[in-house]
Structure formats: C-alpha cells, structure tokens
Design an enzyme around this catalytic site. Structure first.
Site, mmCIF file in Angstrom:
data_model
loop_
_atom_site.group_PDB
_atom_site.id
_atom_site.type_symbol
_atom_site.label_atom_id
_atom_site.label_comp_id
_atom_site.label_asym_id
_atom_site.label_seq_id
_atom_site.Cartn_x
_atom_site.Cartn_y
_atom_site.Cartn_z
ATOM 1 N N CYS A 29 0.692 1.683 0.981
ATOM 2 C CA CYS A 29 2.133 1.525 0.761
ATOM 3 C C CYS A 29 2.481 1.928 -0.668
ATOM 4 O O CYS A 29 1.783 1.563 -1.616
ATOM 5 C CB CYS A 29 2.541 0.073 1.014
ATOM 6 S SG CYS A 29 4.293 -0.230 0.746
ATOM 7 N N CYS A 67 3.444 -3.114 -4.071
ATOM 8 C CA CYS A 67 2.046 -2.717 -3.842
ATOM 9 C C CYS A 67 1.478 -1.947 -5.032
ATOM 10 O O CYS A 67 0.278 -1.978 -5.288
ATOM 11 C CB CYS A 67 1.932 -1.901 -2.562
ATOM 12 S SG CYS A 67 2.177 -2.925 -1.094
ATOM 13 N N HIS A 103 8.432 -5.166 -0.254
ATOM 14 C CA HIS A 103 7.370 -4.544 0.545
ATOM 15 C C HIS A 103 7.755 -4.491 2.031
ATOM 16 O O HIS A 103 7.550 -3.472 2.694
ATOM 17 C CB HIS A 103 6.039 -5.285 0.392
ATOM 18 C CG HIS A 103 5.051 -4.863 1.419
ATOM 19 N ND1 HIS A 103 4.329 -3.696 1.323
ATOM 20 C CD2 HIS A 103 4.742 -5.394 2.642
ATOM 21 C CE1 HIS A 103 3.603 -3.537 2.421
ATOM 22 N NE2 HIS A 103 3.839 -4.552 3.241
HETATM 23 ZN ZN LIG Z 1 4.267 -2.321 -0.279
#
Ligand SMILES: [Zn+2]
Length: 397
Positions: free
Chosen positions: A311, A316, A341
């Site tokens: 990601c 992330c 996220h």
């Molecule tokens: Zn993420």
C-alpha cells in the site's frame, strides 16, 4: 453506450465479456468520476471524516454528504450564504447527498412516517420537524451536490410485514414524483430514484420498472445491507441491475465490504457508499486483501511491518503496526491514520477492478481476489452462487 444530460453524462468504456461488470466515466458538474466507484462518507456528525485535501490525495473523485446532519448544522441558511457545501467544506470534486430520511429513521426512534413525510423530534432542540419529499429536495438543492437522492419510505431490511413493505414501496414511487416536481436545479443536480421492495422480488421488480419510466439520470438500489442473509441480498441486487437501464449509472446504497464490492461489480453495480471503512478504523481494524488486521491484538506489539507492504498510503509509508498498536486505544490520531489506510484500500480495490474490466481480465481478477481472501478454498456459498449466476465460475476446493 451511454447517456447524456446537462447534469450527468455516463459513458461505458468497457464491459466484461463474462459478467455484468462495466467500467465507465460519469461526467458530473464538479468532476469526472471513473466507475465502478466507492464513495467515502465525507461529512458525518457522529465521527470526523478525513479532510477534503486528504480525500483528494487518496484519489477520491466523489464523496457523500449526510443531508440530515448538514440540514441541522450548519443549516440551510449558512450553506446558502456560503454558496453551497462544495465551497463551505472546501471540496471541489463531485458530491452526492442522501435524502436525510434514512438517517432519521435509523437514528431517531421517534420518527413517524405518513403519506406527507417523516415526522420526528429534533435531537438539537426537541422541536417537531416534518421532512417531506419537497423539504428534502429543498435542502439538497441548497447543499448543491452533483447527485441528490429522493426521499424514500424506509423499512428495516429484515422486516416481514408484506402490507407495510408494499405500502413503503409504492409510497417511494409517489414520493419520487413529488421530489421530481420540487426539484429546482435539474440542469445542475441529478435526482436518483431508489428501488425499494426489500427482499420481495415482485415488489422490487415493480419498483425498478416504475422508476425506469421516469426521466432520471441514474438509479439507486436501496433497502439492502441491513442485516439480511447474504443469500437473500445478492439476488435482489442482480434483479435490480437486470431491470435498470444499462446506459445510466446504478448505485447500490450502504455496501462497502471488499467481497461485497467485488460481487456487486460483477452483478453490474457502478457506485457504492458505506461508513464501514472508517467505522472499522475506529475499532482499530485495518483492511487488507486477506481480510482485516485488528491492530489491538497483542501480536502486533513488536511487528515493525506497515499495515500493508503493497500500500502506498501515507500511513503505510510512515508507520508500523507496532506503532499503531501502541496508540490505537489511547489516541484518536490512530483512528485517523487507519482511516487513511482503509480509504486508500477501498480506492485501490476499485481502481484494480476498473483496470481489469478495461483489460478484459475481470474474471481472472475475481478468481485471484477470492483465492486471497479464502486461501483454504472454503468459499461461502453465496459468493460461489452469485458469481456463477453471471458466468464467473468458481468452485470450492
Ligand atoms: Zn496503507
């Protein structure tokens, strides 16, 4: 293939040769939206959403605003003065508002529905308020979203009383006519009718057919995802997409779980919304291809990996599972970081589906997705049956 009007144009760019999935472009007054699309809830009274510039950098092209909350606070006068919600909240892309009805019926126990409208007590000052179809459209005209929803007569999905469901379905059609008559900005905003009928296929067929006779720019499928069995859910979606025009966008309300999105795109749905990705973030749950990570679990205390290595979201890139685990129960910032996220996850899933439809590889994508999610091959029956029904044959291992 497609549809053109002042307030909305829709062109289908690619169709899956096996299933009903299609990729399209929906041209709205504020933005061009690529479909299939997931619409995060951008304004919500009970929980802070993400900031408009964050949603933009996450590649969101259209978000949803709750009329019920906006009509109360800041209220229509402020919104009018501000020049509509786009300007008020600093969001320049496309916007969809709900009618306010569903929020009322689900949030307020005192709501009473009559032919005139939905009567309820204001949670702010205890005054009695009547939300009629005309009033809902007046507020939504004021908010100024690209797509606005008709007021519908909402019955709980698992409700069993046939007469009440029939009444609600037919009333929804009558209220649609009142909404269309009350609409003051037909060249700037599109009213979507809502197909009702709960889990009764005859009523749902009747509702969808009636809506098809109206001059509208798109359709919504409502009254699902309210706790009914999955085996009851997907046939109603398929029935809806089978009747509603192929040339206009089709929006399935309140659906946002990854597997549901994949199945319903295969069934021919173009638009989705759900509070799930941000709501689950509040409980410390991060979405990944194989399901969810509950970051509250002890095992993440020493895990220095990001939520998802593949990601590219800011969470992330900058934070580890361990860090998120440490702050998850004490800091609201954790909820925010996980929300970023989770929205990024939804956006990437939709983008991947669009790309695969365009490349002609959607069925292969579905196979891989289902395999990643259920690596033991023990696919739920409803997933197998719904996908089989549109030609994507997956088999339990
Ligand atoms: Zn993420």
């Amino acid at each position: 293939m497609g549809f053109k009007s002042a307030a909305l144009s829709f062109s289908v760019q690619a169709e899956c040769k096996t299933s009903r999935a299609r990729a399209g472009i929906m041209k709205l007054p504020h933005y061009e939206v690529r479909t299939p699309v997931f619409m995060p809830v951008g304004t919500q009274g009970t929980m802070k959403g993400l900031l408009p510039d964050q949603l933009e950098s996450l590649d969101c092209e259209i978000i949803l605003g709750n009329t019920y909350h906006l009509g109360n606070r800041p209220g229509t006068e402020v919104l009018k003065k501000a020049g509509g919600l786009h300007k008020f909240m600093g969001w320049n892309r496309a916007l969809l508002t709900d009618s306010g009805g569903f929020q009322m019926v689900s949030l307020l126990k005192l709501a009473e529905i009559t032919e005139e409208g939905v009567k309820f007590r204001s949670p702010y000052d205890d005054s009695e308020i009547m939300l009629t179809p005309e009033k809902s459209i007046e507020i939504q005209n004021c908010i100024g979203a690209d797509i606005i929803m008709q007021l519908d007569d909402v019955v709980q999905t698992t409700f069993q009383d046939y007469d009440r469901i029939k009444e609600a379905t037919e009333r929804t059609s009558r209220w649609l006519d009142r909404c269309l008559r009350a609409h003051r900005k037909p060249t700037e905003q599109s009213i979507f009718p809502i197909v009702q009928g709960l889990l009764n296929s005859d009523l749902r067929t009747q509702s969808a057919r009636e809506h098809m006779t109206k001059e509208v720019n798109g359709f919504a499928i409502g009254g699902l995802s309210g706790g009914e069995a999955k085996d009851d859910f997907w046939p109603m979606v398929k029935l809806g997409t089978g009747i509603l025009d192929n040339n206009r966008p089709r929006y399935l309300m309140g659906v946002g779980l990854a597997i549901d999105l994949v199945v319903c795109v295969a069934l021919g749905v173009d638009m989705f919304d759900c509070v799930f990705p941000t709501r689950t973030a509040r409980f410390g749950c991060a979405l990944i291809n194989t399901g969810q990570l509950n970051l509250k679990q002890q095992k993440y205390e020493t895990d220095l990996n990001p939520i998802d290595r593949d990601c590219s979201c800011s969470t992330c890139k900058n934070y580890t599972r361990s860090y998120l685990h440490c702050i998850v129960t004490v800091e609201t910032v954790a909820c925010h970081l996980i929300s970023v996220h989770n929205i990024a996850f939804q956006m990437r899933l939709m983008r991947t589906m669009r790309e695969n439809i365009e490349k002609g590889t959607f069925p292969q994508f579905v196979h891989k997705f289902v395999n990643d999610l259920y690596p033991d091959g023990n696919y739920p029956n409803w997933v197998v049956n719904s996908l089989n029904s549109v030609g994507i044959n997956i088999y339990k291992k």
